[in-house]
Design a protein around this motif. Structure first.
Motif, short mmCIF file in Angstrom:
data_model
loop_
_atom_site.label_atom_id
_atom_site.label_comp_id
_atom_site.label_asym_id
_atom_site.label_seq_id
_atom_site.Cartn_x
_atom_site.Cartn_y
_atom_site.Cartn_z
N PHE F 188 35.33 -38.83 38.65
CA PHE F 188 36.52 -39.31 37.93
C PHE F 188 36.92 -38.38 36.80
O PHE F 188 37.70 -38.76 35.95
CB PHE F 188 36.26 -40.70 37.36
N GLY F 189 36.36 -37.20 36.75
CA GLY F 189 36.75 -36.29 35.69
C GLY F 189 35.99 -36.58 34.41
O GLY F 189 35.28 -37.56 34.30
N PRO F 190 36.16 -35.73 33.44
CA PRO F 190 35.34 -35.80 32.23
C PRO F 190 35.66 -37.00 31.36
O PRO F 190 34.88 -37.37 30.51
CB PRO F 190 35.68 -34.50 31.51
N ARG F 191 36.82 -37.65 31.55
CA ARG F 191 37.16 -38.71 30.62
C ARG F 191 36.63 -40.07 31.07
O ARG F 191 36.92 -41.09 30.48
CB ARG F 191 38.67 -38.79 30.42
N TYR F 192 35.87 -40.06 32.15
CA TYR F 192 35.29 -41.33 32.61
C TYR F 192 34.27 -41.83 31.59
O TYR F 192 33.44 -41.07 31.11
CB TYR F 192 34.63 -41.13 33.97
N GLU F 193 34.36 -43.11 31.28
CA GLU F 193 33.38 -43.71 30.35
C GLU F 193 32.25 -44.27 31.18
O GLU F 193 32.41 -45.27 31.88
CB GLU F 193 34.06 -44.82 29.56
N PRO F 194 31.09 -43.63 31.18
CA PRO F 194 30.01 -44.12 32.04
C PRO F 194 29.45 -45.45 31.55
O PRO F 194 29.44 -45.69 30.34
CB PRO F 194 28.95 -43.02 31.93
N TRP F 195 29.03 -46.27 32.48
CA TRP F 195 28.37 -47.53 32.13
C TRP F 195 26.87 -47.24 32.07
O TRP F 195 26.16 -47.41 33.06
CB TRP F 195 28.64 -48.61 33.17
N VAL F 196 26.47 -46.80 30.91
CA VAL F 196 25.11 -46.28 30.78
C VAL F 196 24.06 -47.26 31.32
O VAL F 196 23.05 -46.87 31.88
CB VAL F 196 24.82 -45.93 29.31
N ILE F 197 24.34 -48.55 31.15
CA ILE F 197 23.34 -49.55 31.53
C ILE F 197 22.91 -49.39 32.99
O ILE F 197 21.79 -49.70 33.36
CB ILE F 197 23.87 -50.97 31.29
N MET F 198 23.81 -48.86 33.80
CA MET F 198 23.49 -48.82 35.22
C MET F 198 22.32 -47.88 35.51
O MET F 198 21.62 -48.06 36.49
CB MET F 198 24.71 -48.38 36.04
N VAL F 199 22.14 -46.87 34.70
CA VAL F 199 21.01 -45.98 34.96
C VAL F 199 19.79 -46.40 34.15
O VAL F 199 18.74 -45.80 34.24
CB VAL F 199 21.36 -44.51 34.66
N LEU F 200 19.94 -47.45 33.33
CA LEU F 200 18.80 -47.95 32.56
C LEU F 200 18.12 -49.07 33.36
O LEU F 200 18.69 -49.59 34.33
CB LEU F 200 19.29 -48.51 31.22
N PRO F 201 16.92 -49.45 32.96
CA PRO F 201 16.21 -50.48 33.73
C PRO F 201 17.00 -51.77 33.98
O PRO F 201 17.04 -52.24 35.11
CB PRO F 201 14.96 -50.75 32.88
N PRO F 202 17.67 -52.36 32.98
CA PRO F 202 18.36 -53.62 33.29
C PRO F 202 19.38 -53.43 34.40
O PRO F 202 19.57 -54.30 35.25
CB PRO F 202 19.07 -53.99 31.98
N GLY F 203 20.02 -52.25 34.39
CA GLY F 203 21.02 -51.99 35.42
C GLY F 203 20.42 -52.05 36.81
O GLY F 203 21.06 -52.51 37.76
N GLY F 204 19.17 -51.60 36.94
CA GLY F 204 18.51 -51.65 38.25
C GLY F 204 18.39 -53.09 38.71
O GLY F 204 18.79 -53.44 39.83
N PHE F 205 17.88 -53.95 37.82
CA PHE F 205 17.73 -55.35 38.19
C PHE F 205 19.08 -55.96 38.55
O PHE F 205 19.24 -56.64 39.56
CB PHE F 205 17.12 -56.14 37.02
N PHE F 206 20.07 -55.71 37.68
CA PHE F 206 21.36 -56.34 37.92
C PHE F 206 21.98 -55.85 39.22
O PHE F 206 22.56 -56.63 39.98
CB PHE F 206 22.31 -56.06 36.75
N THR F 207 21.87 -54.54 39.48
CA THR F 207 22.48 -54.03 40.71
C THR F 207 21.86 -54.69 41.93
O THR F 207 22.57 -55.16 42.82
CB THR F 207 22.30 -52.51 40.80
#
Ligand SMILES: Cc1cc2nc3c(=O)[nH]c(=O)nc-3n(C[C@H](O)[C@H](O)[C@H](O)COP(=O)(O)O)c2cc1C
Ligand SMILES: Cc1cc2nc3c(=O)[nH]c(=O)nc-3n(C[C@H](O)[C@H](O)[C@H](O)COP(=O)(O)O)c2cc1C
Ligand SMILES: Cc1cc2nc3c(=O)[nH]c(=O)nc-3n(C[C@H](O)[C@H](O)[C@H](O)COP(=O)(O)O)c2cc1C
Ligand SMILES: Cc1cc2nc3c(=O)[nH]c(=O)nc-3n(C[C@H](O)[C@H](O)[C@H](O)CO)c2cc1C
Ligand code: SF4
Ligand code: SF4
Ligand code: SF4
Ligand code: SF4
Ligand code: FES
Lengths: 289, 441, 192, 336, 227, 241
Positions: F188-207
């Motif tokens: 999405f280009g450089p201006r995309y705001e990443p959802w950091v949580i997704m690469v963190l542990p809670p993100g794993g559980f939630f995904t």
């Protein structure tokens, strides 16, 4: 390369081989001491069973049934939940007959839908039959009648019960496994599990007689005793103003007993019970008019 | 020592007693029929001793006690036995009852003394006389009084508590009894003390009845140790375990009875009735009932023959108003809603409350928000929140493990629950389920 | 000393095995239905972790430095037999203890937290003391996560969870939320 | 029957006046002054952020929850409280996402009102903080009279696009300054609220008053804030005595950061706090201990949110161990 | 519900399955013994085949890192920390892999340019390991590279990814002091990353601690003229 | 419990459950292969091997490498186990399986370390932890130990592919949302705001929770049967409103 030297190869295979030998010895010893053998067919049969653990077979669960079946104490057909194919498969696997089981079904001893047996009062509170029954006996005019809040339908794990338009639970005989959950669920004790051959039914439990009974429900048994006269002797008896059928004499029962019943409380049932508004009207001339 | 005449927890429902608190007791005219259910007391139903068509006089025994925990029933009006059959019972079922067509022309005079004079009698004879007079507790539970007055050998009773709390909203039966018949209350206490051989009696009265406190104080006998204690106005101050805690700071152990802590609790109306029975020589055939509520036209405190039908009683009070919605036997906190206007008043009914549509609680419930109000209300320190959740999931056995047996169905929890969860209904249900279906093995 | 404290808290809450490192999820999902069970599982786990830490230290120090390629096999064999031996010993010593802890032991053999502890301890060159503290800390962390999850599940059993979310999905949502809450411990004792 | 159709219900036939929706809407009402103060300090951004969070919560509740449950007011509380824990300059779409997550994952997957384990508003905030850590820790300075109308920061950033932090005057929060620069903030600023930080952490005094109203009406259990304040004050005093340079004193601890709002409104959430009074005391003490630990030794400047969430997880266990002692289980005591 | 409880006479009872005979212990021994031996052989072979690649990989990573933090030296020496001294050769009988190592880089003409030192300690999430180049003559850093970290993506991982941060470590004088962004005023100071103060501080602390420990050794080595 | 009767040794059931499996044989090979991909997907349906599924899926590259390694170990062990299944005495079955699996895992570990050192490092201990991945031991127990080589390998390939697919789903969701990239390529280009949580542990559980939610939604699309005509239980606000 140092790692690939023959000594290293030999050494590691010796180490691992030694470890392997050690554990094999350990296992051999323990194995000799604590060997428990269980017939593997129990697992196999349990795997084939539906796993409903309903208890309709009289065993505390499917696995217990499997144990009994393998031991030869239970015919495969006694599982009323399994399909005929599965029963046959178990039988073939065990090398036994499928066996026979009388088909049993839950019957409702009340025909008082809201069209013929009105509610007397309004009930507010927990919408379950059990709860309503505990509040002054419930909202139904007839103190013995079905409250229509469907505890039985919810209790039935086989989806064999649906609530019809006049608030009565209708059992679908093909789905009913005779597990008896509905019997336990009903606070008014209106369900009985009985063999399909029992075709003569008194669909009422009201102990009131005559006018008093009929005022509360137009299809109530008013205790007139005509059915007792019409049936073969001993098949029906009047007890506390209610006709009671002695199913030990079921072979003598005929539809004749229902002919002169003024309210239609006694019926001859083939298959499903006639509990819908339309069906009950057939028995009540003044309503049909 | 600073003594706190109170128990912990409980609720403060509106008192609503002003409707009848000032109205003197009057007698209600006889109706055409009285219906006497054979089950009017805790224990085994009575056994009928009359046949249809039989003529009975006022006070005649029509059914006799069937066993020890049972009481006889007497005709509350002269007339003819019409029928013995199923009739709507206040508990909602149909139960066997003796119907008596009241003789319109009878003067309804009492027969000559059926109950002996008390003065010369010893404890055993007194208790037998009470039993023959069909006296049961008039505080609501209708437990046969003679059983309460004959504790087993291995317990010693040191105190009689006389329960004049009347903590239920609306009701004024006990209140009026204390104001109008203080001597009877005192006499009743004296007789009970003699029955039990006890030297101390305490009358507990909620502070919202100052005239009753004063009257009873004013008539206290000097020869025996009877005292009056004003108590905080709080529901359920009148529940016996709470009363014992408040007055004596004794905690009745779970599953035990007041007698196990040396106490017998009797309602003031029961005391007055005992006195009356020995006074007039008639058995228990009438009682004082408050007919009240926003839904009744002329609230009143009435002397009502046992077995009078609800319909007749309401008519005697000018009938119900347009928006009357619910008729309750007993107080609004613990009373039983009635589905039939034909149900007769039985001995244990303290009042008839006709609630208007505006008063009845809403039908809608919300999910439990775990506010904990119910824990703070429960006078026996249960966790109604947990019990309620378990009940909704039909986990009856776990409820038992969480002390369901100790619940006295006082309704404090339901009353206070902002989510309007019918907690005490659930608990009553659970108790009956557990009774119906013993724990699976 | 400060080092040991940090290892302890780090392994227990900051880098909690279950919630932050995804280790030992099988028991976390499997035996977290009841608090009693969870407590016992947690205790059994901690015990095995400590034993493993000890055994691994011995292996690393005296045997495996010469044959790194046998590491994994050695660990797994040692863990499996350790669990077996512990089971037998407990059985012999106390029936009560066996009933309380022993029945969970076979489950632990295939629990990856144990093997992971061995690997971490090896990779980080922990001393004996460090290793033991690490084992206690991570065992405590596993037990903490298990007990929290079990108590939450016990209470959620009474809730009207929508049919769609029932089962593992809900447990994972709870685990995610727990993991989110545990992020509050990030950086504990390391901000200097 | 001549009488009107009767009704039967189980006893008791009367009910106390409070109802769940009434409690909830009262809480919403009590939040209005706090929202007004936030608007006074941070300008229209405050209203926008709170509205976006509330919209996220309410829309989710309406579309995924049962019908009509928005009316009970709890989703509105969640939204407003979430909004109050966010910085004024937060892109609105993030606030919306936070509200939706809080209600969706924090509440509805558990079965809706009353069944959740974690505080939905705080779960929403934790989600946002983990997802967009930079945006969540960029605090515009309180507005001064002249530029009151200016929006603080990046409220209107497009969804999924990194905000550019236009020209907002950001400033460190009192806690950040304490932790990373060992600089204290005057207490009067904290009490009356002219400090930078989340919308709802401005005036401690006002929050105390509004929460006090709820406590008086018994809509929240006063033991929780009492326990939090007492424990936090005690610990802070102790630590301050040991090392005044590193650890702030009691009053600073109480009035800085989200402690006041958290203690009054979030730890007290009926659903996610213990039902027993003893449990509430322990719960409050636990929150306070964790707050002090995280603030003193943790990596984050502020730990109120995480402390409450962690203690939320302990609530079922606390409920279990603090069951009241049933009447009649005391050994028999006979009077002489 | 009790009809047909037992099986009827006409039905057959299933034949009980015979219990399988017990296996002889020698088979168990043979299976595991042979299996273990074969596994051992396989493992050694796999290890032997991959070891050169693995070691080469490791060396390359180290080499690149040293290259980066010592500004591409011509060559570098590995020195071993033994007690309070740096030695060119590990003492005999000691496994060189177990000793801490520093790397001395040489520029054009064999002139020593500085030391590369590997160090690590706890960061925000977990341990941060980094390598930095240090010139003992000027007491300045030559560069810094993070080897290993688990810091939060987007925040803490700026310590390795944000050039503005990393580049400060060229030419800064020790010992380092962290300051807020935009507040840099002396050659000792490093601007920390906003929102990742802790990670930044950890980097600074790691370097300071390492130099406190190894600085005297390095300085000593230089003064002895061996550099 | 069973009576002693005439013992006819060649009873069809003598082989226990194995006998039953052979009796119900008519499984075409493609079923063996395909079932692991979806119907019996080891992760998404059977919920096995969740540790690696959550731990290593914060990027697609990690997921792919982990998937391949597991695939290799699974297929290799199944091959060996089913080849020697008749030689391995029941009593040392598990020990032998573990030996085989551990050997393959160690080999895989060396290979990854040699070939993709960066990703090997990112995967941390989870490559070694393949040893205790229940999918692998489970397949040996449930399938390879009882079935011929051909079927076992097909089964292993299917299951391995299923595992890989699950990892890929998780990895894609988490990398795309969490970093805005796919396999490191910016989407999405450089201006995309990443959802950091997704690469963190809670993100794993939630995904994973969301993936499971989607699956159960998919499975349940058939209309639910209305059981009771009247509303039951508490009359809750929404019903009355
Ligand atoms: C919740 C509750 C409230 C009660 N309130 C009263 C009351 O206000 N007055 C009263 O006389 N009895 C009340 N009772 C009944 C008493 O517990 C007790 O049964 C009665 O006082 C015994 O006296 P009796 O046998 O003469 O009726 C209450 C019982 C319960 C469970
Ligand atoms: C009730 C409440 C709770 C909060 N909890 C936290 C928290 O747990 N962690 C946090 O970083 N910020 C929390 N905040 C916002 C913080 O006050 C703000 O992030 C902090 O002061 C700045 O910390 P920083 O140094 O991380 O930027 C909370 C705000 C409120 C109103
Ligand atoms: C999800 C999350 C991740 C964080 N990751 C880091 C990190 O990797 N490194 C770090 O130093 N601080 C991290 N922080 C800590 C805060 O941002 C903390 O407030 C910050 O270190 C203070 O720096 P500041 O004063 O420059 O805002 C993180 C906070 C959160 C909420
Ligand atoms: C005193 C009080 C405090 C509340 N605090 C919160 C809160 O912090 N967060 C929240 O999401 N809801 C809060 N609510 C609303 C409600 O309890 C919450 O949405 C439930 O957690 C949803 O099940 C609060 C309600 C009350 C009465
Ligand atoms: S619950 Fe009743 S209707 Fe349903 S299957 Fe069982 S016996 Fe039949
Ligand atoms: S049969 Fe019984 S359980 Fe079923 S609806 Fe009628 S009253 Fe309720
Ligand atoms: S009804 Fe039972 S649980 Fe409720 S307050 Fe009364 S005693 Fe307690
Ligand atoms: S009072 Fe009602 S809402 Fe409050 S905790 Fe008790 S049951 Fe739940
Ligand atoms: S415990 Fe981690 S895979 Fe089972």
């Amino acid at each position: 390369m140092e790692a690939l030297s023959p000594t290293a190869i030999l050494g590691s295979s010796l180490i691992l081989g030694g470890v392997g030998l050690f554990f094999a010895a350990l296992i051999a010893v323990t194995n000799r001491k604590f060997r428990v053998w269980e017939d593997p067919r129990i697992d196999a049969v349990a795997g084939l069973l539906p796993g409903a653990n309903c208890g309709a077979c009289g065993q505390p669960g499917c696995r217990a049934f499997a144990e009994q079946a393998v031991a030869g104490a239970m015919a495969p057909a006694r599982c009323s939940v399994a399909s005929p194919d599965v029963r046959a498969e178990i039988a073939e696997y065990l090398g036994v007959d499928v066996g026979q089981a009388t088909q049993r079904v839950a019957r409702l001893l009340c025909a008082g839908g809201t069209d013929v047996a009105p509610n007397r009062v309004e009930y507010h509170g927990l919408r379950t039959c059990k709860a309503a029954a505990a509040v002054s006996g419930g909202h139904k005019g007839c103190a013995w009648g079905c409250l229509g809040l469907g505890d039985c339908a919810v209790a039935c794990t086989f989806d064999a019960i649906w609530m019809n338009e006049v608030g009565l639970p209708v059992v679908v005989p093909e789905k009913c496994t005779a597990c008896g959950d509905c019997v336990r669920a009903c606070p008014k004790d209106l369900f009985v599990v009985m063999p399909m051959e029992h075709k003569l039914l008194v669909q009422c439990k009201s102990l009131l007689e005559g006018e008093a009974a009929e005022r509360l429900c137009r299809v109530a048994c008013n205790g007139c005793g005509k059915c007792v006269v019409d049936a073969a002797p001993g098949v029906i008896e009047m007890k506390n103003g209610l006709a009671v059928i002695d199913y030990a004499r079921n072979d003598l029962a005929t539809p004749a007993a229902t002919r002169r019943c003024p309210t239609g409380a006694i019926v001859w049932v083939e298959g499903a019970q006639p509990l819908s508004a339309a069906a009950t009207r057939r028995f009540v001339p003044e309503v049909a008019a | 020592m600073w003594s706190r005449l109170n128990f912990r927890h409980g609720v403060h429902p509106p008192e609503l007693k002003e409707l009848t608190a000032g109205i003197p007791i009057r007698r209600v005219p006889f109706a055409d029929e009285v219906v006497l259910p054979l089950r009017q007391h805790t224990g085994k139903p009575a056994r009928p001793v009359v046949r249809p068509g039989a003529r009975v006089e006022r006070g005649d025994t029509v059914a006799e006690a069937d066993g020890y925990v049972s009481t006889p029933i007497h005709a509350s009006a002269a007339g003819t036995v019409r029928d013995i059959g199923l009739w709507p019972h206040p508990d909602g079922s149909y139960a066997l009852a003796i119907r008596i067509a009241v003789d319109r022309y009878s003067p309804q005079a009492a027969r000559p003394r059926l109950v002996p004079d008390w003065t010369g009698l010893g404890p055993a004879e007194l208790i037998e006389a009470i039993r023959q007079a069909g006296v049961v507790g008039l505080g609501g539970a209708a437990f046969p009084t003679h059983v309460k007055l004959s504790p087993p050998q291995d317990v010693t009773i040191d105190t009689i508590l006389v329960n004049g709390c009347e903590c239920e909203p609306y009701l004024t039966t006990d209140h009026r009894t204390m104001v109008e018949y203080p001597e009877r209350v005192q006499l009743g206490i004296r007789i009970m003390m003699r029955c039990l051989g006890v030297s101390r009696a305490v009358v507990g009265i909620e502070r919202n009845k100052p005239d009753a406190i004063e009257t009873i104080r004013g008539t206290l006998p000097t020869d025996i140790d009877v005292t009056v204690e004003p108590l905080e106005v709080k529901y359920p101050q009148g529940a016996e375990k709470m009363l014992i805690e408040s007055l004596l700071h004794r905690e009745v152990p779970s599953g035990k009875l007041p007698m196990h802590v040396g106490v017998v609790v009797q309602n003031v109306a029961s005391a007055a009735t005992i006195a009356e029975v020995f006074d007039t020589g008639l058995p228990l055939i009438e009682r004082i009932v408050t007919v009240t509520g926003r839904g009744i036209r002329r609230p009143a405190n009435l002397i009502v023959p046992v077995g009078m039908k609800l319909r007749d009683l309401l008519d005697a009070c000018g009938g119900v108003t347009e928006d009357a919605k619910e008729v309750v036997f007993g107080g609004p906190m613990m009373g039983l809603a009635q589905a039939h206007l034909d149900t007769p008043l039985v001995k244990g009914i303290t009042g008839v409350v006709v609630l208007s549509g505006a008063e009845v609680k809403p039908q809608v419930s919300y999910p439990c928000i775990r506010c904990g109000h119910c824990l703070d209300a429960c006078p026996v320190f249960l966790n109604p929140q947990l019990l309620g959740q378990l009940a909704l999931k039909e986990r009856w056995n776990e409820m038992e493990a969480n002390h369901l047996v100790d619940c006295m169905l006082c309704g404090c929890c339901s009353y206070t629950c902002p989510s309007n969860i019918p907690l005490s209904q659930l608990f009553a249900l659970a108790k009956s389920e557990l009774r119906r279906r013993p724990a699976p093995i | 000393m400060g080092d040991l404290v940090w290892i302890f808290f780090s392994s227990m809450v900051v880098n909690n095995f279950t919630l932050m490192l995804f280790l030992g999820l099988c028991p976390f999902l499997g035996v977290s239905g009841k608090i009693e069970t969870a407590l016992r599982m947690g205790a059994a786990n901690t015990f095995v972790l400590v034993m493993t830490s000890l055994a691994v230290w011995v292996l690393n120090t005296f045997i495996l430095s010469h044959a790194p390629y046998l590491r994994l096999i050695a660990f797994i064999i040692v863990i499996a037999s350790l669990v077996q031996i512990v089971e037998m010993v407990i059985k012999k010593l106390s029936r009560a203890l066996f009933r309380a802890l022993g029945i969970y032991l076979p489950l632990i053999t295939t629990n990856c937290a144990i093997l992971a502890l061995a690997i971490f301890q090896t990779n980080r060159d922990y001393t004996l003391a460090q290793g033991l503290v690490f084992a206690v800390g991570s065992g405590g962390g596993l037990a903490l996560a298990l007990v929290l999850m079990a108590s939450i599940r016990e209470s959620v059993e009474l809730a009207d969870v929508p049919a769609l979310a029932q089962g593992t999905a809900l447990v994972l949502f709870i685990a995610g939320s727990l993991s989110l809450a545990f992020m509050g411990f990030a950086g504990l004792l390391s901000s200097g | 029957m001549s009488a009107p159709r009767l009704l039967i219900t189980a006893s008791p036939h009367l009910a106390a006046g409070d109802s769940t929706p009434r409690i909830m809407w009262n809480v919403v009402g009590s939040l209005v002054p706090i929202l007004a103060a936030a608007t006074y300090f941070f300008g229209p951004s405050a209203v926008l952020v709170v509205a976006a969070a509330t919209a996220g919560a309410v829309v989710t509740e309406h579309s995924c929850g049962g019908k009509g449950t928005v009316g009970d007011g709890s989703a509105v509380i969640t939204g407003i409280l979430l909004g109050l824990t966010l910085p004024a300059g937060l892109p609105l779409w993030m606030a919306f996402v936070g509200g939706a997550f809080g209600i969706g994952i924090g509440k509805l997957v558990f079965g809706g009102l009353g069944q959740n384990v974690f505080n939905p508003a705080l779960l929403g905030r934790a989600f946002l903080q983990a997802s967009f850590p930079v945006a969540l820790t960029t605090f515009p300075a309180p507005a001064s009279a002249g530029d009151w109308w200016r929006l603080g920061g990046d409220n209107f950033a497009l969804p999924f696009v990194t905000a550019r932090a236009l020209d907002a005057v950001t400033s460190a929060t009192p806690l950040g300054r304490m932790k990373f620069e060992q600089a204290a903030t005057p207490l009067s600023d904290l009490v009356f609220g002219s400090t930078s930080g989340s919308l709802g952490e401005t005036s401690g005094l006002l929050i105390l008053l509004c929460g006090g109203y709820l406590a008086l009406r018994n809509f929240l259990n006063w033991r929780i804030p009492a326990s939090i304040f007492a424990t936090a004050a005690l610990l802070a005093t102790l630590l301050h005595a040991l090392d005044p340079a590193r650890h702030s004193g009691a009053l600073f601890t109480l009035f800085s950061g989200g402690l006041m709002l958290g203690a009054m409104y979030m730890a007290t959430d009926l659903v996610t706090s213990p039902v027993t009074n003893l449990g509430c005391w322990i719960f409050g003490a636990g929150v306070a201990v964790l707050v002090v630990v995280i603030r003193s030794w943790g990596g984050l400047a502020e730990g109120v949110m995480y402390s409450i969430l962690i203690m939320n997880a302990l609530v079922p266990y606390l409920n279990r161990c603090t069951q009241p002692r049933v009447f009649g289980s005391r050994p028999v005591r006979r009077a002489p | 519900m009790s009809d047909g409880g037992a099986i009827r006479a006409t039905e057959q009872v299933p034949v009980p399955a015979p219990q399988p005979a017990e296996v002889r212990a020698s088979r168990l021994l043979a299976t595991l013994g042979v299996g273990g031996a074969v596994a051992g052989v396989l493992l050694v072979i796999a290890y032997g085949v991959t070891l050169p690649r693995i070691e080469a990989n490791r060396a390359r990573v180290l080499h690149l890192a040293i290259n980066e933090v010592l500004k591409a030296p011509e060559r570098y020496d590995t020195l071993y920390v033994v007690g309070k001294a740096l030695l060119r050769k590990p003492p005999p009988g000691v496994d060189p892999k177990k000793l801490e190592q520093v790397y001395l880089g040489y520029g054009a003409g064999g002139r020593p340019v500085g030391f590369a030192i590997v160090a690590g300690a706890a960061g925000f999430q977990d341990v941060i390991r980094l390598i930095f180049g240090y010139d003992p003559k000027t007491h300045e850093l030559l560069g810094m590279k993070v080897l290993e970290s688990k810091e939060t993506p987007g925040l803490g991982d700026k310590i390795e990814k944000d050039p503005a941060f990393v580049d400060q470590f060229r030419g800064v004088r020790v010992s380092l002091v962290g300051v807020k962004k935009g507040k840099r005023s002396s050659p000792r100071e490093v601007e920390m990353i906003t929102g990742a103060t802790i990670s930044s501080k950890a980097v600074i602390r790691i370097i300071n601690d390492a130099l406190e420990r190894l600085g005297p050794l390095v300085d000593g080595y230089t003064q002895e003229g061996k550099g | 419990m069973s009576q002693e009767m005439s013992p006819p040794p060649p009873h069809p059931a003598a082989h226990g459950a194995d006998g039953l499996a052979e009796r119900r044989r008519a499984v075409p090979p493609n079923v063996d292969l395909v079932k692991g991909v979806w119907r019996e997907n080891p992760v998404l349906i059977q919920l096995l091997g969740l540790c690696p599924t959550l731990a290593v899926t914060n990027s697609v590259a990690n997921s792919v490498v982990m998937g391949i390694a597991t695939f290799f170990v699974l297929v290799g062990s199944s091959l060996l186990v089913s080849t020697f299944r008749r030689r391995i005495p029941n009593e040392v079955r598990i020990a032998t399986y573990i030996l085989i699996i551990a050997t393959f895992v160690t080999i895989a570990e060396f290979a990854l370390q040699a070939l993709v050192p960066g990703i090997y490092k990112a995967l941390g201990p989870f490559v070694a932890l393949i040893v205790v991945n229940c999918i692998i031991l489970g397949r040996q127990e449930a399938f390879a130990g009882r079935n011929p080589v051909g079927r076992s390998v097909l089964d292993a390939v299917g299951m391995g592919a299923g595992f890989m697919i699950a990892l890929l789903i998780m990895g894609s969701v988490r990398e795309i949302l969490g970093s805005g990239t796919f396999l490191g390529v910016s989407l999405f280009g450089p201006r995309y705001e990443p959802w950091v949580i997704m690469v963190l542990p809670p993100g794993g559980f939630f995904t994973l929770a969301f993936v499971l939610l989607t699956i159960s939604w998919w499975k349940r699309r058939q209309p639910a049967l209305a059981k009771a005509a009247e509303p039951r239980g508490l009359v809750v606000a929404e019903r009355a409103a």
